[in-house]
Motif scaffolding. Structure first.
Motif, mmCIF file in Angstrom:
data_model
loop_
_atom_site.group_PDB
_atom_site.id
_atom_site.type_symbol
_atom_site.label_atom_id
_atom_site.label_comp_id
_atom_site.label_asym_id
_atom_site.label_seq_id
_atom_site.Cartn_x
_atom_site.Cartn_y
_atom_site.Cartn_z
ATOM 1 N N LYS A 167 0.834 -1.202 0.000
ATOM 2 C CA LYS A 167 0.000 0.000 0.000
ATOM 3 C C LYS A 167 0.870 1.254 0.000
ATOM 4 O O LYS A 167 1.824 1.360 0.775
ATOM 5 C CB LYS A 167 -0.916 -0.008 1.230
ATOM 6 C CG LYS A 167 -1.925 1.130 1.242
ATOM 7 C CD LYS A 167 -2.875 1.015 2.420
ATOM 8 C CE LYS A 167 -3.896 2.152 2.408
ATOM 9 N NZ LYS A 167 -4.837 2.060 3.563
ATOM 10 N N GLY A 168 0.559 2.191 -0.885
ATOM 11 C CA GLY A 168 1.318 3.433 -0.991
ATOM 12 C C GLY A 168 2.366 3.427 -2.073
ATOM 13 O O GLY A 168 2.935 4.468 -2.405
ATOM 14 N N TYR A 206 -1.571 -2.462 -7.768
ATOM 15 C CA TYR A 206 -2.336 -2.820 -6.578
ATOM 16 C C TYR A 206 -1.475 -3.602 -5.608
ATOM 17 O O TYR A 206 -0.527 -4.303 -6.012
ATOM 18 C CB TYR A 206 -3.566 -3.657 -6.955
ATOM 19 C CG TYR A 206 -4.513 -2.975 -7.897
ATOM 20 C CD1 TYR A 206 -4.448 -3.207 -9.271
ATOM 21 C CD2 TYR A 206 -5.455 -2.071 -7.425
ATOM 22 C CE1 TYR A 206 -5.321 -2.571 -10.146
ATOM 23 C CE2 TYR A 206 -6.333 -1.424 -8.298
ATOM 24 C CZ TYR A 206 -6.258 -1.682 -9.652
ATOM 25 O OH TYR A 206 -7.106 -1.052 -10.520
ATOM 26 N N SER A 207 -1.811 -3.512 -4.348
ATOM 27 C CA SER A 207 -1.101 -4.248 -3.304
ATOM 28 C C SER A 207 -1.150 -5.745 -3.632
ATOM 29 O O SER A 207 -2.181 -6.268 -4.052
ATOM 30 C CB SER A 207 -1.724 -4.005 -1.932
ATOM 31 O OG SER A 207 -1.622 -2.652 -1.580
#
Length: 214
Positions: A167-168, A206-207
């Motif tokens: 994430k991020g 995407y993660s």
């Protein structure tokens, strides 16, 4: 001004010079979200130029024709259609101007009107850039040399560097981490877009994705 279209050995000259010839130029610019900076533009080079013009093939030798002894309208049309359907790279030349480029015929529309048997047309040309394949001889030689000096187990167990998205993450930051330059993110995109379709159309990751780092 004269307009020519064709190959070195087979070209046509348009009998009627159009009143205007448009050349469209643009850049290929992506945008990328960068942490704390927001959206930034990424210059990916120039897009292919396009040329469009409208004129007609005369059915008779009018006094305003550029020259005499030209083909019949549908002879012009059939030749252009043949080039178009073959996907043949051509060269368009507009004298007294800088326009001299290789191109493909993108669209060719014709219509008769006024009962004169003149054939009106609109022609769209797209710039053609030959694809240059790098010489692989050096890399092949290097691989052969490596095979002679390295143990086979080392070659077999050699693994591709990958990055698991969390994430991020964004492509720019990942490229910055591995290459030291965020602007090299297209290398990662190209290496992974066949595996992850979301990369083929945009730069979304995407993660959980496991990206190859070429």
């Amino acid at each position: 001004m004269e307009i020519y279209l064709g190959t070195d050995n087979d070209k046509i000259r348009f009998p009627i010079v159009p009143s205007s010839i448009g050349v469209n130029r643009s850049n290929n610019i992506d945008t990328q979200a960068v942490i704390k900076l927001g959206e930034v533009p990424i210059f990916n080079g120039t897009s292919l130029k396009t040329i469009e013009f409208t004129s007609f093939f005369p059915n008779q030798e009018y006094n305003f024709c550029d020259y005499t002894g030209f083909m019949k309208p549908y002879e012009f049309s059939e030749k252009i259609q043949k080039w178009m359907y073959e996907g043949k790279p051509l060269r368009v030349i507009v004298t007294d101007s800088p326009t001299n480029m290789q191109c493909l015929i993108q669209q060719f529309d014709t219509v008769e009107q006024d009962g004169t048997r003149d054939l009106y047309f609109t022609l769209n040309l797209l710039e053609y850039r030959p694809i240059e394949v790098s010489n692989l001889n050096n890399s092949s030689s290097s691989s052969s040399s490596d095979n002679l000096t390295r143990p086979s187990e080392e070659i077999t167990n050699n693994t591709q560097k990958t990055h698991k998205v969390v994430k991020g993450d964004c492509l720019w930051d990942i490229a910055q981490k591995y290459y030291g330059k965020g602007s090299l993110y297209p290398k990662i995109k190209e290496a992974n877009k066949s595996k992850y379709p979301s990369l083929a159309k945009n730069n979304i990751i995407y993660s959980g994705m496991e990206l190859i780092i070429p």
